[in-house]
Design a protein around this motif. Structure first.
Motif, PDB file in Angstrom:
ATOM      1  N   ASN A 165      54.675  35.434  37.754  1.00  0.00           N
ATOM      2  CA  ASN A 165      55.308  34.391  37.400  1.00  0.00           C
ATOM      3  C   ASN A 165      54.370  33.098  37.435  1.00  0.00           C
ATOM      4  N   TYR A 166      53.547  33.378  38.336  1.00  0.00           N
ATOM      5  CA  TYR A 166      52.187  32.336  38.730  1.00  0.00           C
ATOM      6  C   TYR A 166      51.097  32.858  39.015  1.00  0.00           C
ATOM      7  N   ALA A 167      50.148  32.152  38.692  1.00  0.00           N
ATOM      8  CA  ALA A 167      48.732  32.449  39.145  1.00  0.00           C
ATOM      9  C   ALA A 167      47.933  31.109  39.417  1.00  0.00           C
ATOM     10  N   ASN A 168      47.349  31.289  40.408  1.00  0.00           N
ATOM     11  CA  ASN A 168      46.680  29.944  40.719  1.00  0.00           C
ATOM     12  C   ASN A 168      45.228  29.698  40.198  1.00  0.00           C
ATOM     13  N   ARG A 169      44.895  30.751  39.471  1.00  0.00           N
ATOM     14  CA  ARG A 169      43.501  30.407  38.795  1.00  0.00           C
ATOM     15  C   ARG A 169      43.231  32.017  37.714  1.00  0.00           C
ATOM     16  N   PRO A 170      42.293  31.913  36.825  1.00  0.00           N
ATOM     17  CA  PRO A 170      42.087  32.982  36.083  1.00  0.00           C
ATOM     18  C   PRO A 170      41.715  34.309  36.705  1.00  0.00           C
ATOM     19  N   PHE A 171      42.291  35.316  36.300  1.00  0.00           N
ATOM     20  CA  PHE A 171      42.017  36.657  36.894  1.00  0.00           C
ATOM     21  C   PHE A 171      41.914  37.734  36.059  1.00  0.00           C
ATOM     22  N   MET A 172      40.607  38.471  36.451  1.00  0.00           N
ATOM     23  CA  MET A 172      40.522  39.674  35.684  1.00  0.00           C
ATOM     24  C   MET A 172      40.051  39.307  34.132  1.00  0.00           C
TER      25      MET A 172
END
Length: 812
Positions: A165-172
């Motif tokens: 639902n939420y991500a604080n920054r790009p990931f993978m």
């Protein structure tokens, strides 16, 4: 009835409206007349309903100036009938207390008598508290977003099914928007899928935080490591989401791996090092040393050396914590565990100076020590060590961790000792060689003097006119001269590596001869007694060496007398041993022996030194009393004879040296009786010697024997006489050592003139020439000085009888 029902409904409706929180009022379409206002108006606006009834627009007086225009425009619009139902813009009102309230209002029309818009109904709600909640929520959300978006870790929030639902920054490699809606568990590397799912399930079901680790391949062979922390998100104690925090622990994992590798490397280095290594704990000595320093001890090293009991206590306090296998092997321990314990048990007893130096160094703030030490292994053997000690991290650990490396230098010390012994032996050999050279010169001169004495004495003895009393004195002179010749021979034998002849001989005459010799050398205050009761005294040995053994032991016995007073007793008896004497200095086998005991009443030998007295160069005498070689020589001679040595001694009670000589199964050569002067002759003899008195004596002896004698003291003159004689010289008798031309050169040149000329070579030191072959030079006899009449007469006769064909005979 219908009317009553309507009235009842109206009453109920009115009662409900009067008790709700919202403000309700009803006014004419032009807002000029107020039909109804609920009680809540007074609670929200803070003024009476009567005032509002009197002035339906009085409520606008409380509107905040910044919101007043928007409210008026909305009201004007409503009056014009532009809208039928519309919400007011939220606005603020002032209360009498100065408090500000937020109002949310809406308006709608009420149809009456078939006409639209006859009445306007207003509903106003106090939303101050909800506005505060919303503001706080927005502020909290902004703070939360600021924290998560600026956090060093990756933060994701999923629903209970795992969708993001939420991500604080790009990931993978995915942006925040691309991450939303994806299933997080599907993005986990397959190798860690099971463990992550299990943790996620426990978070959802048990509402407890969980942690696990995952790895992800990076560029090349690199791998990234994450610690995945999962926590439940609770609202009113109900889990509504799961928060994931990905902590990048790659650096930590790499540091931990390097630390483990370093630890394994150093552990292997410690355990497998061929050098002995240990860890010692000196911390227990810090407090006692501090007390000593505080009490005023300034020179700690000297103080400890003067107080060995304190040093012993300190050594017990130092602990060996850990050792490697090389150290355990060095000390002969069964295992490394047997090495743990007090350091003091390994220190050489009574020799704590190396330990004191370490304590003094560490106590002065020095963190390292390097030097030698002596320890004991588990078998009690002395270990010579080179040690290096380093204090590890003194600031945090004090002296609790001292690393020690141990290098065994015991073989080096043994080699150095052996080298010193060999050097002493070399020096002694060089000294003996110098003595031999000196002895050769002394022997030559001394034998020349003895030749003069002996020759004159024998001439006197051969004179028929000598009376009996004179002849007795002359006999003593001859005996003394012959004994002096033996002394010279012994001197040469002691100083040179002579070839010793082992043969059957009688021991007791040698003992008597040694006693006579020592009687003349020892002070008269030392009594010499003998008890030579042995019936069988034939042994196989070298007479000169046996004489040397007896002289050495008798000399030592004399030196053992304090103030040159006491007694020496020499006894000889036959003994038969059924069992070997294995505990003696030189073990004695079983068998039949003649035992010679040399007993003195001197100072005695301590038991601790009795096993060392036969070692080379070991001596307790003053430098002018001996070199420490005498008893070593005795030991070697008795050993070569197949015998043994036993020593009994006590300090202050004297010593007994017992020499065991195995009896020989053969007969000793008996002395040949003197048969008088040999037959004379009439041959022509040339006698050459640089000593005029010897020339004169020998001329008289040979002339008395009937020979034609020519003499000279110059070898060059002798050559002239041989040349002039034209072969009429029957025998050349020449000395070996002469100035200008020695005997060898004279013989060579003489035989060049007269090739068949037989030669007798005389020498005062026959050890220099006896190993050579002289027969090819015409030398038929080698005659040792001093020249006795009988020996000279026999040698001359043999040489003349054999002429050119006889072998060399080493007479004398």
């Amino acid at each position: 009835m219908a009317k009553a029902m309507v009235s009842s409904c109206r009453f109920s409706f009115r009662r409900i409206i009067e008790n709700i929180r919202e403000v309700i009022w009803v006014a004419s379409a032009d807002f000029a007349r107020l039909e109804y206002v609920s009680r809540a108006y007074e609670q929200v606006w803070g003024e009476s309903r009567e005032r509002l009834v009197a002035n339906p627009m009085a409520w606008m007086e409380k509107v905040h100036p910044m919101d007043l225009d928007a409210v008026r425009q909305f009201c004007e619009k409503a009056k014009a009938g532009v809208t039928d139902t519309e919400s007011f813009p939220e606005f603020r009102i002032f209360r009498e207390s100065g408090e500000i309230r937020w109002i949310h209002a809406r308006m709608f029309s009420i149809q009456r008598s078939g006409k639209i818009g006859d009445l306007k109904a207003f509903i106003a709600q106090d939303v101050t508290r909800s506005r505060c909640y919303e503001a706080a929520l927005r502020e909290s959300e902004e703070k939360w977003r600021s924290l998560t978006e600026n956090a060093a870790d990756q933060v994701l929030i999923t629903d209970l099914d795992g969708h993001i639902n939420y991500a604080n920054r790009p990931f993978m490699g995915l942006s925040e928007d691309q991450l939303v809606g994806r299933h997080l568990l599907g993005m986990i590397p397959p190798a860690f899928d099971d463990s992550v799912r299990a943790c996620f399930k426990r978070v959802v079901l048990e509402e407890e935080s969980q942690t696990c680790r995952i790895e992800q391949a990076g560029p090349g062979a690199d791998r990234f490591h994450f610690e995945l922390c999962m926590s439940p998100v609770l609202v009113k104690r109900q889990i509504v989401a799961v928060a994931f925090r990905f902590i990048d622990i790659t650096r930590r994992v790499r540091r931990e791996r390097k630390l483990r590798e370093s630890e394994a490397f150093h552990r292997t280095l410690f355990d497998q090092s061929p050098t002995g290594i240990s860890i010692q704990d000196f911390s227990a000595i810090e407090a006692p040393i501090k007390r000593l320093i505080d009490s005023g001890v300034s020179d700690l090293r000297n103080y400890l050396m003067d107080h060995p009991d304190i040093v012993t206590d300190l050594a017990r306090r130092v602990r060996i914590v850990r050792v490697n296998q090389a150290a355990a092997d060095l000390y002969g321990a069964q295992s490394v565990h047997h090495m743990r314990g007090p350091l003091g048990i390994f220190l050489e007893k009574g020799d704590y100076r190396y330990f004191v130096e370490q304590v003094a160094a560490f106590s002065s703030g020095v963190d390292h020590y390097e030097g030698e030490a002596r320890n004991r292994d588990f078998e009690g053997n002395t270990l010579h060590l080179f040690i290096r000690k380093v204090v590890i991290n003194r600031l945090e650990k004090g002296l609790s961790k001292v690393m020690v490396s141990l290098i065994d230098v015991t073989p080096i010390k043994a080699a150095e000792k052996e080298r010193s012994t060999l050097l002493l032996q070399l020096q002694q050999a060089q000294k003996m060689e110098a003595i031999g050279t000196l002895a050769g010169g002394v022997a030559h001169d001394f034998n020349n003097i003895l030749s003069i004495i002996l020759g004159n004495a024998e001439l006197c003895r051969a004179d028929p006119g000598s009376d009996q009393a004179v002849r007795q004195h002359i006999d003593k002179i001859c005996t003394a001269s012959l004994r002096a010749r033996k002394v010279v021979q012994q001197l040469l034998g002691f100083s040179r590596k002579n070839e010793h002849v082992f043969k059957a001989l009688h021991l007791l005459p040698l003992v008597n001869e040694a006693l006579i010799f020592m009687r003349a050398t020892l002070p008269a205050s030392i009594a010499i007694d003998s008890n030579l009761s042995a019936a069988d005294d034939v042994i196989r040995a070298d007479a000169t060496q046996i004489h040397q053994v007896l002289i050495n032991l008798l000399t030592n016995a004399g030196h053992a007398m304090q103030d040159d007073s006491g007694s020496i007793t020499v006894a000889a008896e036959n003994v038969s041993l059924k069992q070997p004497l294995a505990e003696s200095i030189l073990s004695v086998p079983a068998g039949d022996f003649i035992r010679v005991d040399i007993i003195d009443t001197g100072s005695g030998i301590p038991e601790s030194e009795q096993g060392k007295v036969f070692d080379p160069y070991y001596t307790t005498k003053a430098p002018d009393k001996g070199t420490g070689m005498g008893l070593s020589v005795v030991h070697g001679i008795i050993q070569r004879c197949g015998g043994g040595i036993d020593l009994t001694s006590r300090p202050g009670q004297g010593s007994r040296f017992s020499l065991y000589f195995p009896l020989a199964d053969e007969t000793a050569d008996e002395a040949i009786p003197d048969k008088g002067i040999p037959s004379s002759g009439c041959e022509r003899i040339l006698f050459v010697d640089d000593e005029p008195m010897i020339v004169e004596i020998c001329e008289q002896i040979l002339t008395r024997l009937g020979y034609q004698v020519n003499t000279c003291a110059d070898p060059q003159e002798a050559l002239s006489m041989i040349s002039a004689a034209q072969g009429r010289i029957d025998l050349l008798v020449t000395d070996m050592s002469m100035p200008g031309m020695n005997g060898e050169e004279l013989i060579m040149r003489a035989r060049h003139i007269q090739p068949a000329l037989p030669v007798i070579l005389c020498t005062g030191d026959n050890t220099r020439i006896r190993d050579r072959s002289w027969s090819d030079q015409g030398v038929t006899e080698i005659l040792g000085k001093p020249l006795g009449m009988k020996a000279l007469a026999e040698a001359v006769r043999r040489a003349l009888d054999r002429r050119e064909t006889g072998p060399v005979n080493g007479a004398g």
